[in-house]
Design an enzyme around this catalytic site. Structure first.
Site, PDB file in Angstrom:
ATOM      1  N   GLY A   1       0.790  -1.223   0.000  1.00 43.28           N
ATOM      2  CA  GLY A   1       0.000   0.000   0.000  1.00 43.28           C
ATOM      3  C   GLY A   1       0.824   1.275   0.000  1.00 43.28           C
ATOM      4  CG  HIS A   2       4.075   3.779   1.951  1.00 43.09           C
ATOM      5  ND1 HIS A   2       5.370   4.183   1.745  1.00 43.09           N
ATOM      6  CD2 HIS A   2       3.465   4.825   2.538  1.00 43.09           C
ATOM      7  CE1 HIS A   2       5.543   5.408   2.211  1.00 43.09           C
ATOM      8  NE2 HIS A   2       4.398   5.816   2.704  1.00 43.09           N
ATOM      9  CG  PHE A   3       3.160   5.414  -2.214  1.00 47.60           C
ATOM     10  CD1 PHE A   3       2.056   5.845  -1.504  1.00 47.60           C
ATOM     11  CD2 PHE A   3       4.406   5.928  -1.898  1.00 47.60           C
ATOM     12  CE1 PHE A   3       2.184   6.807  -0.505  1.00 47.60           C
ATOM     13  CE2 PHE A   3       4.538   6.886  -0.893  1.00 47.60           C
ATOM     14  CZ  PHE A   3       3.431   7.325  -0.198  1.00 47.60           C
TER      15      PHE A   3
ATOM     16  CB  THR B   1       8.276   4.772  -1.065  1.00 51.77           C
ATOM     17  OG1 THR B   1       8.278   5.086  -2.458  1.00 51.77           O
ATOM     18  CG2 THR B   1       9.170   5.729  -0.325  1.00 51.77           C
TER      19      THR B   1
END
Length: 147
Positions: A49-51, A56
């Site tokens: 989810g990041h990203f 990252t």
């Protein structure tokens, strides 16, 4: 003391998958300094989810890796283990992020004790990829021992 592997880290820190953010210790001088390594892989859960499409490492997890290294340093300095103590992050000051950390990077975490006030340990930490500074912060740690 040098080259502490993940097996020993798991004996000292209470953290477990997916929240163990140091893979090995390359240098430790009790009550003074520790150097730890975190290998960043695409398999880290937070990259989902990041990203999406641009993985990252969250800055807060880089700080957490520094805090775990600090906890390891304090625990080893006091001869504590995961069975008889829990390290708590008591404060973060002057956190700065200088470089994005991505899969394939090797994060070198360097933490030095600045001061000890009773049960509170104050440390300065940095995280680098190669020679590039990724993040730095002042950290406060408190160790709660099981009585």
């Amino acid at each position: 003391m040098e080259n502490i592997d993940i097996t020993e880290i798991l004996k000292v820190l209470p953290h477990r998958y997916p929240f163990v953010l140091i893979d090995k210790i390359t240098s430790l001088e009790k009550s003074k300094n520790i150097v730890a390594i975190k290998n960043i892989t695409i398999n880290e859960q937070f990259f989902q989810g990041h990203f999406p499409g641009k993985p990252t490492m969250p800055g807060v997890l880089i700080i957490e890796a520094m805090a775990q290294a600090a906890a390891m340093l304090v625990a080893k300095s006091l001869d504590l283990s995961a069975e008889n103590s829990i390290p708590y992050l008591a404060g973060i000051d002057k956190a700065r992020f200088r470089r994005v950390v991505v899969p394939g990077d090797v994060l070198t975490i360097d933490v030095s004790i600045v001061q000890k006030k009773g049960s509170i340990w104050i440390a300065a930490g940095s995280a680098k990829v190669g020679e590039e500074l990724a993040a730095e912060s002042s950290l406060m740690a408190a160790i709660k021992t099981n009585s």
